[in-house]
Design a protein around this motif. Structure first.
Motif, PDB file in Angstrom:
ATOM      1  N   LYS A  10       0.830  -1.199   0.000  1.00 17.39           N
ATOM      2  CA  LYS A  10       0.000   0.000   0.000  1.00 17.39           C
ATOM      3  C   LYS A  10       0.870   1.257   0.000  1.00 17.39           C
ATOM      4  O   LYS A  10       1.914   1.292   0.644  1.00 17.39           O
ATOM      5  CB  LYS A  10      -0.902   0.034   1.235  1.00 17.39           C
ATOM      6  CG  LYS A  10      -1.901  -1.102   1.290  1.00 17.39           C
ATOM      7  CD  LYS A  10      -2.766  -1.027   2.528  1.00 17.39           C
ATOM      8  CE  LYS A  10      -3.750  -2.192   2.575  1.00 17.39           C
ATOM      9  NZ  LYS A  10      -4.614  -2.105   3.762  1.00 17.39           N
ATOM     10  N   VAL A  11       0.408   2.257  -0.716  1.00 10.76           N
ATOM     11  CA  VAL A  11       1.007   3.584  -0.690  1.00 10.76           C
ATOM     12  C   VAL A  11      -0.115   4.556  -0.369  1.00 10.76           C
ATOM     13  O   VAL A  11      -1.144   4.572  -1.061  1.00 10.76           O
ATOM     14  CB  VAL A  11       1.684   3.939  -2.036  1.00 10.76           C
ATOM     15  CG1 VAL A  11       2.151   5.381  -2.034  1.00 10.76           C
ATOM     16  CG2 VAL A  11       2.848   3.001  -2.318  1.00 10.76           C
ATOM     17  N   ASP A  12       0.045   5.306   0.707  1.00  9.09           N
ATOM     18  CA  ASP A  12      -0.988   6.236   1.166  1.00  9.09           C
ATOM     19  C   ASP A  12      -2.330   5.528   1.345  1.00  9.09           C
ATOM     20  O   ASP A  12      -3.378   6.078   1.007  1.00  9.09           O
ATOM     21  CB  ASP A  12      -1.121   7.418   0.206  1.00  9.09           C
ATOM     22  CG  ASP A  12       0.155   8.245   0.115  1.00  9.09           C
ATOM     23  OD1 ASP A  12       0.875   8.345   1.139  1.00  9.09           O
ATOM     24  OD2 ASP A  12       0.435   8.776  -0.975  1.00  9.09           O
ATOM     25  N   GLY A  13      -2.278   4.297   1.847  1.00  7.06           N
ATOM     26  CA  GLY A  13      -3.483   3.529   2.125  1.00  7.06           C
ATOM     27  C   GLY A  13      -4.123   2.873   0.914  1.00  7.06           C
ATOM     28  O   GLY A  13      -5.142   2.206   1.037  1.00  7.06           O
ATOM     29  N   ILE A  14      -3.531   3.045  -0.255  1.00  7.06           N
ATOM     30  CA  ILE A  14      -4.086   2.477  -1.486  1.00  7.06           C
ATOM     31  C   ILE A  14      -3.254   1.271  -1.904  1.00  7.06           C
ATOM     32  O   ILE A  14      -2.026   1.352  -1.981  1.00  7.06           O
ATOM     33  CB  ILE A  14      -4.101   3.524  -2.611  1.00  7.06           C
ATOM     34  CG1 ILE A  14      -5.003   4.696  -2.209  1.00  7.06           C
ATOM     35  CG2 ILE A  14      -4.571   2.913  -3.924  1.00  7.06           C
ATOM     36  CD1 ILE A  14      -4.885   5.894  -3.110  1.00  7.06           C
TER      37      ILE A  14
END
Length: 133
Positions: free
Chosen positions: A100-104
């Motif tokens: 995940k990056v920034d919750g995505i």
């Protein structure tokens, strides 16, 4: 945002280095958000079954957006088996972790060859050591 080629290569390099440092042999798979394979490697001494499981773990974590460890625990608590997902590529063995990056979710990592919880811990550890942290 999607997982880029250079990120896949960085993650694979970090996995190999960490496994060698820990003196363990693993199979690992890196997938995009749809579970498609972007990177794979099987170290010496790792079984073909472990290699197949690594791929299934990455696929499952990517498609579901959650760790296979958590899915397996949920399935046991709710008396569900893998058939609940109606997808023959899904596995409930621990060792698949979404990236995940920034919750995505941008992909997933699947590791096999160790005890299930050790597969999971190594996946989390290596993701945290790379640019995905």
């Amino acid at each position: 945002m999607k997982l880029q080629f250079n990120q896949v290569q960085e993650l694979a390099k970090a996995l190999i280095e960490e496994a060698q440092q820990q003196k363990v042999s693993i199979a690992f798979a890196i997938s995009d958000t749809s579970g498609e394979l972007l990177g794979f490697n099987k170290m010496d001494g790792v079984s073909s079954m472990a290699a197949n499981l690594a791929i299934a773990k990455a696929y499952t974590a990517a498609r579901e957006g959650q760790a296979t460890l958590d899915m397996g625990q949920w399935a046991r608590e709710n008396q569900r088996d893998v058939g609940y997902w109606a997808d023959p590529n899904v596995t409930l063995f621990a060792g698949g972790v979404p990236i995940k990056v920034d919750g995505i979710v941008i992909g997933a990592l699947g590791i096999s060859g160790l005890a299930e919880e050790d597969d999971h811990k190594l996946a989390e550890q290596v993701i945290a050591l790379t640019i995905f942290a």
